[in-house]
Design a protein around this motif. Structure first.
Motif: not given
Length: 191
Positions: A66-91
């Motif tokens: 489970q990814i529920m917070e801002e950060g950088e993750y790598e799982l099974g060769g898939v990269g995931i970045i969750v980034s907060k920005v003013k007004g929401g977030n971008i994954s």
């Protein structure tokens, strides 16, 4: 111009599950963004809406990562970045050579650097209600709107933003770097 053949013969599969939910799948991993109670198999669930983690009926691992917070993750060769920005977030999801950005929120204030990073994405998934001034600054190969309640919403989104090429009524898409169009296209997925 992308043909139906180009869309189908690729690596990463992307499905729109309705509302603000998407499913990414390749040979090794299934990732859901904002599943909102959808009963889908998943290895990874990313919640961008700040909601509590939904109950997933079936999983392909003993536990869902489970990814529920801002950060950088790598799982099974898939990269995931969750980034907060003013007004929401971008994954950002990096899968099979394709970079996908998921914009959660309707109105953002992005720095020049944040906009530059966003525009490095091959595919951008965005709320149909995203502020027109930001949509005009986006430059992906493929823009996929979500959150529509019907064809009228889609037609309004397309006409207000004056997109050139629109590929309507896709149930799912498969992507690899070689299947991306030369100019920005709007692909409308059925959810």
């Amino acid at each position: 111009m992308i043909t139906h053949y180009d869309i189908i013969n690729a690596n990463m599969e992307l499905n729109y599950l309705g509302d603000k939910s998407f499913k990414f799948k390749n040979k090794s991993i299934t990732l859901l963004i904002n599943p909102n109670g959808n009963k889908e198999k998943a290895d990874v669930v990313v919640m961008t809406a700040g909601n509590a983690m939904p109950t997933i009926a079936t999983v392909t691992r003993n536990e869902v990562f489970q990814i529920m917070e801002e950060g950088e993750y790598e799982l099974g060769g898939v990269g995931i970045i969750v980034s907060k920005v003013k007004g929401g977030n971008i994954s950002y999801v990096f899968m099979d050579g394709v970079r996908v950005a998921y914009i959660f929120g309707d109105s953002f204030e992005l720095s020049d650097k944040q906009l530059e990073t966003l525009n490095e994405s091959d595919v951008i998934l965005t709320s149909i209600n995203l502020d027109k001034s930001l949509i005009g600054k986006l430059d992906p190969y493929i823009l996929i709107p979500f959150g529509q309640s019907g064809q009228t919403d889609v037609d309004k989104f397309i006409s207000e933003n004056k997109f050139g090429t629109v590929v309507p009524n896709l149930d799912k898409i498969k992507l690899d770097p070689d299947s991306l169009p030369e100019d920005t296209q709007v692909w409308v997925l059925n959810g």
